[in-house]
Write an enzyme that holds these catalytic residues in place. Sequence first.
Site, PDB file in Angstrom:
ATOM      1  N   GLN A   9      30.685  -6.406  64.071  1.00 41.23           N
ATOM      2  CA  GLN A   9      31.300  -7.700  63.789  1.00 41.23           C
ATOM      3  C   GLN A   9      30.626  -8.381  62.605  1.00 41.23           C
ATOM      4  O   GLN A   9      29.399  -8.361  62.476  1.00 41.23           O
ATOM      5  CB  GLN A   9      31.220  -8.597  65.021  1.00 41.23           C
ATOM      6  CG  GLN A   9      32.299  -8.293  66.039  1.00 41.23           C
ATOM      7  CD  GLN A   9      32.279  -9.226  67.226  1.00 41.23           C
ATOM      8  OE1 GLN A   9      31.783  -8.862  68.290  1.00 41.23           O
ATOM      9  NE2 GLN A   9      32.801 -10.430  67.058  1.00 41.23           N
ATOM     10  N   SER A  87      25.698  -2.605  66.549  1.00 39.22           N
ATOM     11  CA  SER A  87      26.388  -3.210  67.690  1.00 39.22           C
ATOM     12  C   SER A  87      27.696  -2.485  67.966  1.00 39.22           C
ATOM     13  O   SER A  87      27.691  -1.317  68.348  1.00 39.22           O
ATOM     14  CB  SER A  87      26.593  -4.703  67.440  1.00 39.22           C
ATOM     15  OG  SER A  87      27.045  -5.355  68.613  1.00 39.22           O
ATOM     16  N   LEU A  88      28.824  -3.123  67.726  1.00 35.58           N
ATOM     17  CA  LEU A  88      30.125  -2.489  67.964  1.00 35.58           C
ATOM     18  C   LEU A  88      30.234  -1.148  67.245  1.00 35.58           C
ATOM     19  O   LEU A  88      30.806  -0.173  67.765  1.00 35.58           O
ATOM     20  CB  LEU A  88      31.232  -3.441  67.508  1.00 35.58           C
ATOM     21  CG  LEU A  88      32.711  -3.045  67.545  1.00 35.58           C
ATOM     22  CD1 LEU A  88      33.147  -2.198  66.372  1.00 35.58           C
ATOM     23  CD2 LEU A  88      33.066  -2.327  68.844  1.00 35.58           C
ATOM     24  N   ARG A 112      35.122  -4.231  76.227  1.00 31.50           N
ATOM     25  CA  ARG A 112      33.911  -4.902  75.727  1.00 31.50           C
ATOM     26  C   ARG A 112      34.270  -6.190  74.997  1.00 31.50           C
ATOM     27  O   ARG A 112      33.661  -7.241  75.199  1.00 31.50           O
ATOM     28  CB  ARG A 112      33.168  -3.949  74.796  1.00 31.50           C
ATOM     29  CG  ARG A 112      31.829  -4.454  74.243  1.00 31.50           C
ATOM     30  CD  ARG A 112      31.269  -3.382  73.320  1.00 31.50           C
ATOM     31  NE  ARG A 112      29.917  -3.648  72.877  1.00 31.50           N
ATOM     32  CZ  ARG A 112      29.583  -4.278  71.768  1.00 31.50           C
ATOM     33  NH1 ARG A 112      30.539  -4.780  70.990  1.00 31.50           N
ATOM     34  NH2 ARG A 112      28.319  -4.440  71.422  1.00 31.50           N
ATOM     35  N   HIS A 193      24.226 -10.372  72.605  1.00 34.89           N
ATOM     36  CA  HIS A 193      22.940  -9.654  72.638  1.00 34.89           C
ATOM     37  C   HIS A 193      21.802 -10.547  73.154  1.00 34.89           C
ATOM     38  O   HIS A 193      20.721 -10.610  72.544  1.00 34.89           O
ATOM     39  CB  HIS A 193      22.615  -9.073  71.255  1.00 34.89           C
ATOM     40  CG  HIS A 193      23.618  -8.046  70.805  1.00 34.89           C
ATOM     41  ND1 HIS A 193      23.740  -6.823  71.398  1.00 34.89           N
ATOM     42  CD2 HIS A 193      24.588  -8.109  69.844  1.00 34.89           C
ATOM     43  CE1 HIS A 193      24.721  -6.149  70.808  1.00 34.89           C
ATOM     44  NE2 HIS A 193      25.256  -6.907  69.876  1.00 34.89           N
ATOM     45  N   GLN A 241      23.256  -2.367  75.890  1.00 32.66           N
ATOM     46  CA  GLN A 241      23.404  -2.846  74.514  1.00 32.66           C
ATOM     47  C   GLN A 241      23.968  -4.263  74.454  1.00 32.66           C
ATOM     48  O   GLN A 241      23.655  -5.033  73.552  1.00 32.66           O
ATOM     49  CB  GLN A 241      24.305  -1.873  73.741  1.00 32.66           C
ATOM     50  CG  GLN A 241      24.328  -2.108  72.249  1.00 32.66           C
ATOM     51  CD  GLN A 241      25.718  -1.924  71.666  1.00 32.66           C
ATOM     52  OE1 GLN A 241      26.679  -2.478  72.175  1.00 32.66           O
ATOM     53  NE2 GLN A 241      25.798  -1.137  70.614  1.00 32.66           N
TER      54      GLN A 241
END
Length: 767
Positions: A9, A87-88, A112, A193, A241
């Site tokens: 993102q 991340s993603l 998610r 996170h 994560q």
Amino acid sequence: MITYVFPGQGSQQKGMGQGLFEQYQHLTDQADQILGYSIKKLCTELGYFDVNHTQYTQPALYVVNALSYLKKLEETGEKPDFGAGHSLGEYNALFAAGAFDFGTGLKLVKKRGELMGRITGGGMAAVIGLDKEQVASVLEEHHLHTIDVANENTPRQIVISGQKKDIEKARAVFETIQDVKLFHPLNVSGAFHSRYMNGAKQEFKQFIETFHFSPLSFPVISNVYAEPYQQERLKETLSQQMNSTVRWTDSIRFLMGRGAMEFEEVGPGKVLTGLITRIKNEAEPLTHHADSTEKNASNGQQNEQAESDAHSARMSAEITAHSLGSAEFKKDYQLTYAYLAGGMYRGIASKEMVVKMSKAGMMGFFGTGGLDLNDVEDAILSIQGELGQGQAYGINLVHNMKHIESEEKMIDLLLKHNVRHLEASAFLSVTPALVRYRAKGLKRRPNGEVTCANRIIAKISRPEVAESFMSPAPENMVEKLLRENKITTSEAELLREIPVAEDICVEADSGGHTDGGVAYSLMPAMTLLRDEMMKKYRYNKKIRVGAAGGIGTPEAAMAAFMLGADFILTGSINQCTVEAATSDRVKDLLQQMNVQDTAYAPAGDMFESGSKVQVLKKGVFFPARASKLHELYQRFGSLSEIDQKTLTQLEEKYFKRSIEKIYEDIKLHYPSAEIEKAERNPKHKMALIFRWYFRYSSQLAISGSEESKVDYQVHCGPALGAFNQWVKGSELESWRNRHVDDIGKILMTETAKLLNDRIALFSQKAL
């Protein structure tokens, strides 16, 4: 080495993915079906859903990243050595490594995004100018205990996460600190996170348990641990994560520490490229593993991380599924695993089998033996239609001593459709057709190296045959092909500098045609011969020696690699899978067999010479009946010499029809020259009629006919019996759960584990 990195993102932008959606329309359609809206419109049209909203951002980026990777794979034909994602983006790295298919990854990302999108009231901000220890110290000193470190993007770009009101408090603090160059609030709706994702993590953890993950084809670096994923903890780590720090700096440092490493960003924008440049300028490679206290400061996962540290400390010395075999072999064929599936005759090694293998980073060969050219051409076109550029596949060619012209026609077909990989089976020597195939596409690079477009993997079991394939093409054949204008002068010159086959597959005792060789004797002899041939001809490139025959368990595969195999090839175990193009009744029989349930029987295609094939004997009469026919052929000069009682038994028990009807069928399908010979030679007529039984018994098995199940001819070696015992009691006990790609991955993964265990055991004994 090269690492592909996939953005998360923040990298989204309107218009991303243009051109990709049309190029991969089938995947775009699949995405629309999974998401319930148009992914193309989301990414390219204003006024549609907001691509900046987490619920939509994550699926959009996943799809564009995935399609970008597939395009890159087609353009380069090579997979990376490592993968990582921010991340993603980590989901794309796992997709690229084969953990799951496109659709499965999108379902995970959709969930998610939905879960993270529900979290409101939170905020995130980038602190630029301080390192992670300094940021943690400021948070501690000013009692900002409700804020977590979310991202370690570079050594001096740290992202914090917490409730929006707390982020505002932190802003007032950080902006008073002299070394802070910028405090930049991020445009997000939640405290990603961080501890505020705990609820979403738990829900996602339950969701992800329902999915199956395949072994990774190359290492993917985990955001949570900044080290390669452990296969057995894939689901757990992906769940972690969501509420753990994205340790991007240490992930890149870990990769820098592996050696000379290049990074390529795959997806929209160049955010990660910029971060990596700064990390390289501001940090040293991580050649050792940080202590667990430092690693777990943000989330209190000391016990879990200690286990990961212990695992990672062994990583550099451990063997993995993708590290087995020759790296050069895998690179040449663009494979993830040094694992092949041989071409079983009459298309039993089906086009579906070939495609499955290819998409999993392995290579299968379509079995052309006994098929006409039209069937083979249809299969080639079907395979090519399903596979992308760079996905390896091959075609099997069985030598036919009696009909050399059929071999030439097959080579014409392969050249016509640019089939680059050929498995040559049952050849007793090099033939002009093989030399012509090898010649096409030969080129010389500016540095003088000869490059080959067409590769031959020769399956052999005798040193003298191996020697002919390891040598340059015979000069008399080269000259003849040149005179006939079948090759060019340049191709003839280059043929003299390379072996006919740069890959030899040593076939020990196996199903079908076999010399019954013992791998423990054959492999050392062949590798020694290879070394001698390398010296004799001063080849610039090493000839690879692979192993086949008897491989159905990790123990057998381990033995092959320990004997020096550059790759392994399986056969019998693939006949008892969903993809094998034989009947369910045959697969039911094969599923029940053990190592002692095979026998040697006369071969139908070489009936007169008495050549043998290894076949299934449990539950069938074929081996005994085939041997009886060959015995009669040896004893008598014609059918008229055989007593009537025996002839009646043959017609009623073996053939299920009269000899006259069989001969009428033969006359319809054999060339006139063969029939004329049979009319002149009664013994040849008897041979044709007896050989009919072999075609009949094969067709019975492949079709699953109820006519006479006891006459099924099923080529098979004891490897399948060993495999059946290995998987007994597991999901793979039923052939309906067996898929060729899964078997290959499991076999290679378990072989690597077994090798590591044995090496560790030997080391302990040595101490």
